[in-house]
Design a protein around this motif. Structure first.
Motif, PDB file in Angstrom:
ATOM      1  N   PHE A 359       0.860  -1.183   0.000  1.00  0.00           N
ATOM      2  CA  PHE A 359       0.000   0.000   0.000  1.00  0.00           C
ATOM      3  C   PHE A 359       0.894   1.230   0.000  1.00  0.00           C
ATOM      4  O   PHE A 359       1.680   1.449   0.928  1.00  0.00           O
ATOM      5  N   ILE A 360       0.794   2.022  -1.048  1.00  0.00           N
ATOM      6  CA  ILE A 360       1.721   3.134  -1.229  1.00  0.00           C
ATOM      7  C   ILE A 360       1.349   4.296  -0.315  1.00  0.00           C
ATOM      8  O   ILE A 360       0.227   4.812  -0.343  1.00  0.00           O
ATOM      9  N   LYS A 361       2.312   4.688   0.502  1.00  0.00           N
ATOM     10  CA  LYS A 361       2.209   5.883   1.342  1.00  0.00           C
ATOM     11  C   LYS A 361       3.373   6.768   0.948  1.00  0.00           C
ATOM     12  O   LYS A 361       4.514   6.535   1.362  1.00  0.00           O
ATOM     13  N   GLY A 362       3.099   7.757   0.115  1.00  0.00           N
ATOM     14  CA  GLY A 362       4.185   8.494  -0.507  1.00  0.00           C
ATOM     15  C   GLY A 362       4.164   9.973  -0.232  1.00  0.00           C
ATOM     16  O   GLY A 362       3.185  10.535   0.275  1.00  0.00           O
ATOM     17  N   LYS A 665       2.433   9.038  12.803  1.00  0.00           N
ATOM     18  CA  LYS A 665       1.449   8.290  13.577  1.00  0.00           C
ATOM     19  C   LYS A 665       0.424   7.627  12.655  1.00  0.00           C
ATOM     20  O   LYS A 665       0.136   6.438  12.770  1.00  0.00           O
ATOM     21  N   GLY A 666      -0.134   8.393  11.727  1.00  0.00           N
ATOM     22  CA  GLY A 666      -1.172   7.847  10.857  1.00  0.00           C
ATOM     23  C   GLY A 666      -0.686   6.794   9.888  1.00  0.00           C
ATOM     24  O   GLY A 666      -1.487   6.039   9.329  1.00  0.00           O
ATOM     25  N   SER A 667       0.638   6.725   9.681  1.00  0.00           N
ATOM     26  CA  SER A 667       1.210   5.788   8.709  1.00  0.00           C
ATOM     27  C   SER A 667       1.841   4.565   9.354  1.00  0.00           C
ATOM     28  O   SER A 667       2.528   3.802   8.673  1.00  0.00           O
ATOM     29  N   GLU A 668       1.639   4.361  10.639  1.00  0.00           N
ATOM     30  CA  GLU A 668       2.239   3.199  11.308  1.00  0.00           C
ATOM     31  C   GLU A 668       1.904   1.903  10.570  1.00  0.00           C
ATOM     32  O   GLU A 668       0.759   1.716  10.130  1.00  0.00           O
ATOM     33  N   PRO A 669       2.873   0.990  10.469  1.00  0.00           N
ATOM     34  CA  PRO A 669       2.578  -0.294   9.806  1.00  0.00           C
ATOM     35  C   PRO A 669       1.455  -1.085  10.474  1.00  0.00           C
ATOM     36  O   PRO A 669       0.630  -1.688   9.793  1.00  0.00           O
ATOM     37  N   LEU A 670       1.423  -1.077  11.809  1.00  0.00           N
ATOM     38  CA  LEU A 670       0.302  -1.632  12.566  1.00  0.00           C
ATOM     39  C   LEU A 670      -0.267  -0.478  13.368  1.00  0.00           C
ATOM     40  O   LEU A 670       0.435   0.116  14.200  1.00  0.00           O
ATOM     41  N   HIS A 671      -1.528  -0.146  13.130  1.00  0.00           N
ATOM     42  CA  HIS A 671      -2.036   1.126  13.654  1.00  0.00           C
ATOM     43  C   HIS A 671      -3.481   1.008  14.107  1.00  0.00           C
ATOM     44  O   HIS A 671      -4.321   0.422  13.419  1.00  0.00           O
ATOM     45  N   VAL A 672      -3.745   1.594  15.287  1.00  0.00           N
ATOM     46  CA  VAL A 672      -5.103   1.680  15.799  1.00  0.00           C
ATOM     47  C   VAL A 672      -5.584   3.117  15.631  1.00  0.00           C
ATOM     48  O   VAL A 672      -4.848   4.070  15.867  1.00  0.00           O
ATOM     49  N   MET A 673      -6.846   3.272  15.199  1.00  0.00           N
ATOM     50  CA  MET A 673      -7.347   4.607  14.880  1.00  0.00           C
ATOM     51  C   MET A 673      -8.851   4.650  15.103  1.00  0.00           C
ATOM     52  O   MET A 673      -9.516   3.614  15.229  1.00  0.00           O
ATOM     53  N   MET A 674      -9.365   5.889  15.127  1.00  0.00           N
ATOM     54  CA  MET A 674     -10.802   6.073  15.313  1.00  0.00           C
ATOM     55  C   MET A 674     -11.359   6.875  14.146  1.00  0.00           C
ATOM     56  O   MET A 674     -10.865   7.958  13.836  1.00  0.00           O
ATOM     57  N   ASN A 675     -12.394   6.322  13.529  1.00  0.00           N
ATOM     58  CA  ASN A 675     -13.069   7.010  12.431  1.00  0.00           C
ATOM     59  C   ASN A 675     -13.844   8.206  13.003  1.00  0.00           C
ATOM     60  O   ASN A 675     -14.728   8.018  13.835  1.00  0.00           O
ATOM     61  N   PRO A 676     -13.517   9.431  12.584  1.00  0.00           N
ATOM     62  CA  PRO A 676     -14.196  10.596  13.173  1.00  0.00           C
ATOM     63  C   PRO A 676     -15.655  10.719  12.758  1.00  0.00           C
ATOM     64  O   PRO A 676     -16.399  11.488  13.365  1.00  0.00           O
ATOM     65  N   THR A 682     -10.711   1.155  14.722  1.00  0.00           N
ATOM     66  CA  THR A 682     -10.296   0.381  13.553  1.00  0.00           C
ATOM     67  C   THR A 682      -8.805   0.113  13.640  1.00  0.00           C
ATOM     68  O   THR A 682      -8.039   0.949  14.123  1.00  0.00           O
ATOM     69  N   VAL A 683      -8.388  -1.050  13.167  1.00  0.00           N
ATOM     70  CA  VAL A 683      -6.968  -1.409  13.133  1.00  0.00           C
ATOM     71  C   VAL A 683      -6.579  -1.717  11.695  1.00  0.00           C
ATOM     72  O   VAL A 683      -7.315  -2.396  10.978  1.00  0.00           O
ATOM     73  N   VAL A 684      -5.430  -1.206  11.293  1.00  0.00           N
ATOM     74  CA  VAL A 684      -4.894  -1.500   9.971  1.00  0.00           C
ATOM     75  C   VAL A 684      -3.558  -2.227  10.144  1.00  0.00           C
ATOM     76  O   VAL A 684      -2.730  -1.853  10.969  1.00  0.00           O
ATOM     77  N   ASN A 685      -3.397  -3.288   9.394  1.00  0.00           N
ATOM     78  CA  ASN A 685      -2.169  -4.086   9.410  1.00  0.00           C
ATOM     79  C   ASN A 685      -1.581  -4.073   8.006  1.00  0.00           C
ATOM     80  O   ASN A 685      -2.153  -4.647   7.082  1.00  0.00           O
ATOM     81  N   SER A 720      -2.129  -7.342   5.482  1.00  0.00           N
ATOM     82  CA  SER A 720      -2.479  -6.290   4.532  1.00  0.00           C
ATOM     83  C   SER A 720      -3.981  -6.031   4.512  1.00  0.00           C
ATOM     84  O   SER A 720      -4.636  -6.105   3.482  1.00  0.00           O
ATOM     85  N   SER A 721      -4.528  -5.722   5.695  1.00  0.00           N
ATOM     86  CA  SER A 721      -5.979  -5.590   5.796  1.00  0.00           C
ATOM     87  C   SER A 721      -6.368  -4.559   6.844  1.00  0.00           C
ATOM     88  O   SER A 721      -5.538  -4.101   7.636  1.00  0.00           O
ATOM     89  N   VAL A 722      -7.651  -4.204   6.836  1.00  0.00           N
ATOM     90  CA  VAL A 722      -8.243  -3.259   7.774  1.00  0.00           C
ATOM     91  C   VAL A 722      -9.391  -3.968   8.486  1.00  0.00           C
ATOM     92  O   VAL A 722     -10.175  -4.676   7.852  1.00  0.00           O
ATOM     93  N   ARG A 723      -9.494  -3.744   9.797  1.00  0.00           N
ATOM     94  CA  ARG A 723     -10.578  -4.395  10.537  1.00  0.00           C
ATOM     95  C   ARG A 723     -11.225  -3.395  11.493  1.00  0.00           C
ATOM     96  O   ARG A 723     -10.540  -2.698  12.231  1.00  0.00           O
ATOM     97  N   ARG A 724     -12.536  -3.330  11.436  1.00  0.00           N
ATOM     98  CA  ARG A 724     -13.322  -2.475  12.334  1.00  0.00           C
ATOM     99  C   ARG A 724     -13.677  -3.287  13.591  1.00  0.00           C
ATOM    100  O   ARG A 724     -14.116  -4.434  13.490  1.00  0.00           O
TER     101      ARG A 724
END
Length: 868
Positions: A359-362, A665-676, A682-685, A720-724
């Motif tokens: 997943f490109i983060k550029g 912070k927002g680009s962490e490879p394993l990241h926990v976040m909250m949809n505003p 949500t967690v992204v791996n 390589s997935s997102v989980r709510r």
């Protein structure tokens, strides 16, 4: 007789057998304006010609850099100084046409061959050595290397004089305020941005000069040039464990400048293995030699940042004659394979490395320095900052240059894929109707004037950088293709012949990269936005340019804004002239909810809150829709080659602002976040493996520091997935957000190590941060300890009964002067410390000065701490 000649030729090389010799001519240059010199190159290059009154010159560098270093002009990056410097459009080209002279010692012994190499001159040049003309035809074009065999031109006593006259571009463009001025700067093969853009004022000499390295290389009767290394890594790989074999393909050009045929072995060594081939090169011949394919067992692979290690093999190519090395080249090789597969669901291209989708983060990159003052250390620092942002790609924008090899070397080291545009832009090259442009679209569409020169330069520059593992994609131009008689040879001849391994996009926002179903230009938006928009508003599925703001903090502003202009800008008024000149974008509607800025210090601090929130939300929003809406996103822009007040994660002086750490912070490879939008945790791996037994935890803290526990759950997330996981909406409503609240999210493993944490500060129901404006001051315990030379650990501890110690900036400073040490690399920054917790941040830097640490935050008074 032929055998005897061959043996003699090899014996003459014996004295040189240790290694080839290469060095830079990077000091001792003198220069004078062409109008001040009443002589030609044949005369000037004679040792007897007097140059003692000439000015010291900066080479590599531009004329403007030389003038600045000699205090002939003020610093064009400070205040309104650029307006005090004469622009070439008004002065005429002779004003910036200069002679450059360099005396150096060198002579050829025996069968030595001596080569003079220029890696870049802007724009036209003639070269003279010891009273003789070196180049048979005028050198033209900024993006082109030149090499000359000067063996027969060297002085017998070894005392040589080199003279070079450098002319600016023939057409320099009217800097009328348009993107690239009136556009005519693009008629030459040079840097388009130098006529001005919406993020820079015009560069007055248009980068005229010997802007890149000048090198002397000594070889024997063989010269090895332009090695080409291709690595094939079939299948789908993991970053760890034993690997199936990879294939290495190597070819190289071999030149024989001598008058005798040379036979020997051409060989290369990698990973302790030697692959060789018997070759014969006739006198005056240049041949391309290909080696048999080599199978590399259990290879150590190169991965993009965040996905694995960046292993680089040493590869040495040699020509051996009678057990003596006639020439050799060394390079670093990353073993990887980059592929592209169309994602039918997102309608965009997907990037794959070693069989794994990435997943490109550029970030978009303009150029390291607008005046071309490049150094290895600066390249290393800038690319490292991109690594620290947790990005995995840098796109080189088409209005500048193909960056220097030292840039790609840093990208190889830090794992940044490179998306490389060629030298075209929609603004100058006619994509849009533009009243600021001199010529119509059809005329601009044919820029540059010399199409064969462009093709020659592309061939040369492709050869220069093609071996770098980081180089991932080629692109015809920024938002537009080159003219068709340039585009088709690039696609159908040059790249297949000289590379053959990388995807070529016709232009940066083309449908083949990212299908545009929305309308518009296919990129953007660029301005400051409501963070919710990054989550809820669908944009282009592989967005080559999407951005926001980037004003630095107070210490950054002080470096280039005079004291009398340090005024907090007001949104509804025209900003101060210096702020306006440095391209300020209004912040006020996003700052005012924190309380209207009282002064510029208050403004700068509140701007950092906005910066952090913007870029964290940007990358979280795109990651939330990974593989559903998007295959990647490239931020416009992440760095600044001039002191502009927009689009940067760190300033020109390499001082980071909160953009960098929000994006990190927002680009962490394993990241926990909250949809505003719906408060869903949500967690992204981004990794290649399933993460099991993760504890996802959510808490809230009010403005007094009281903890409100919500929930935690054990679960797993696939590769390589997102989980709510669970929503916080009802919980937050019950807390009554009339003054705002902090939301703390964490991921812990079975050992209760924190793998990811994230802290949001939410406004009250009226959208204002009234609670933050009244939050009590905290006095955390701060310790700074030297862990080893060049690394300091800073620990902030907050007492259990305190409020949150919110948004703390850590700055490494010189203990005596108090000035920030730049660059410095922080494992995190603008950190918040919850009640009863501690955080330790490491700081890496270079230098031997005595250091201290300065810490200040939203509700933490500024404090300077000695390093133990």
């Amino acid at each position: 007789m032929k055998k005897i000649s061959f043996i003699i030729l090899c014996l003459l090389s014996a004295f040189w057998a240790k290694s080839q010799q290469r060095y830079e001519l990077n000091s001792g240059w003198l220069c004078a304006n062409v109008k001040e010199v009443n002589a030609n190159g044949l005369q000037i290059s004679e040792k007897g010609f007097a140059v003692s009154s000439w000015m010291n010159a900066t080479v590599p560098g531009t004329v403007l850099t030389t003038l600045l270093n000699n205090k002939k002009v003020p610093d064009p990056f400070y205040g309104m100084n650029n307006e005090k410097i004469a622009d070439i459009y008004k002065t005429g080209n002779d004003y910036y046409t200069y002679w450059f002279v360099k005396d150096f010692d060198e002579k050829a012994i025996g069968n030595e061959q001596v080569w003079l190499q220029f890696r870049g001159i802007n724009y036209k040049a003639d070269i003279f050595l010891n009273g003789k003309k070196v180049n048979p035809q005028i050198i033209e074009g900024m993006h082109l290397r030149s090499q000359f065999n000067i063996t027969k031109l060297l002085a017998a006593n070894g005392k040589n004089r080199l003279a070079v006259i450098v002319h600016p571009p023939d057409v320099v463009g009217n800097p009328n305020g348009g993107q690239g001025g009136d556009g005519t700067i693009a008629r030459g093969l040079t840097t388009q941005y130098t006529a001005g853009w919406d993020w820079i004022q015009p560069i007055r000499d248009r980068n005229t000069g010997i802007w890149d390295k000048v090198t002397i290389e000594k070889t024997q009767s063989i010269n090895i040039l332009n090695p080409h290394v291709v690595t094939l890594v079939p299948g789908k790989r993991l970053a760890e464990g034993k690997q199936k074999p990879a294939t290495i393909k190597v070819s190289v050009e071999v030149e024989n400048p001598s008058v005798k045929t040379v036979s020997g072995f051409l060989q290369y060594a990698i990973d302790g293995q030697v692959i060789k081939k018997a070759v014969t090169i006739k006198a005056g011949e240049r041949s391309e030699i290909s080696f048999p394919d080599f199978t590399l067992l259990n290879p150590k692979l190169w991965w993009p940042n965040g996905y694995g290690a960046q292993y680089l093999y040493d590869l040495k190519i040699q020509f051996i004659c009678a057990a003596k090395t006639l020439d050799q080249e060394t390079l670093k090789v990353g073993v990887r394979q980059i592929d592209n597969i169309w994602n039918e669901h997102t309608k965009s291209m997907g990037a794959y490395v070693n069989g794994q989708k990435i997943f490109i983060k550029g970030g978009n990159w303009i150029i390291s320095d607008a005046m071309l003052r490049f150094t290895d250390a600066r390249y290393d620092a800038e690319v490292r900052y991109h690594k620290d942002m947790n990005l995995n790609l840098i796109r080189i924008w088409g209005g500048a240059i193909l960056e220097r090899p030292e840039f790609y070397k840093a990208c190889d080291q830090y794992g940044l894929l490179v998306f490389q545009d060629f030298w075209f832009s929609g603004d100058c090259n006619g994509r849009w109707v533009d009243p600021m442009k001199k010529d119509d679209q059809w005329t601009r569409r044919k820029y540059p004037d010399n199409h064969p020169l462009v093709l020659t330069a592309i061939e040369d520059q492709v050869k220069m950088i093609r071996n770098h593992a980081s180089l991932a994609f080629w692109c015809g131009g920024n938002e537009i293709t080159p003219p068709d008689d340039i585009l088709q040879p690039i696609k159908n001849d040059i790249l297949p012949r000289l590379d053959g391994t990388r995807m070529f996009f016709d232009f940066s926002n083309s449908d083949e990269m990212s299908y545009n179903t929305i309308g518009g230009n296919g990129d953007g938006p660029y301005g400051i936005q409501n963070p919710r928009s990054f989550w809820g508003d669908k944009t282009f599925p592989y967005n080559s340019e999407v951005g926001s703001v980037g004003v630095g903090d107070y210490e950054s502003l002080e470096k280039f804004i005079p004291a009398e202009n340090m005024l907090a800008p007001q949104f509804k008024e025209k900003p101060d002239s210096v702020w306006d000149y440095h391209k300020y974008i209004g912040y006020d509607e996003h700052i005012n909810p924190y309380g209207k800025a009282k002064d510029v210090k208050d403004f700068a601090m509140k701007a950092q809150l906005v910066n952090y929130d913007q870029y964290r939300a940007l990358m979280e929003g795109f990651s939330n829709k990974m593989w559903d809406w998007y295959t990647g996103s490239i931020i416009w822009k992440t760095q600044n080659p001039w002191t502009a007040l927009r689009g940067q994660m760190y300033d020109y002086y390499l001082d980071p602002n909160a953009c960098l750490y929000g994006l990190r912070k927002g680009s962490e490879p394993l990241h926990v976040m909250m949809n505003p939008i719906d408060s869903m945790v949500t967690v992204v791996n981004n990794g290649f493996t399933t993460r099991d037994n993760l504890l996802v935890q959510a808490k809230a803290y009010d403005m007094d520091g009281k903890e409100h526990f919500y929930s935690q759950v054990f679960n797993s997330i696939g590769p390589s997935s997102v989980r709510r996981y669970f929503p916080l909406n009802d919980f937050l409503i019950k807390l009554d957000k009339k003054e705002g609240v902090f939301v703390s999210l964490k991921i812990l493993n079975e050992a209760q190590d924190v793998l990811s944490e994230n802290l949001y500060w939410l406004p009250g129901k009226d959208g204002r941060y009234s609670g933050l404006q009244k939050i009590k001051t905290v006095v955390p315990i701060i310790e700074a300890t030297e862990k080893r030379k060049g690394q300091i650990a800073v620990t902030l501890s907050n007492a259990k009964d305190n409020p949150v110690a919110f948004f703390n900036r850590i700055a490494l400073v010189d203990a005596v002067s108090g000035k920030r040490i730049l660059p410095a690399f922080y494992s995190d920054n603008y950190i918040s410390v919850l009640p009863g917790e501690s955080k330790t941040i490491t700081v890496d830097y270079s230098g031997s000065q005595k250091t201290a640490v300065e810490v200040y935050g939203w509700n933490v008074e500024r404090k300077k701490i000695e390093v133990r």
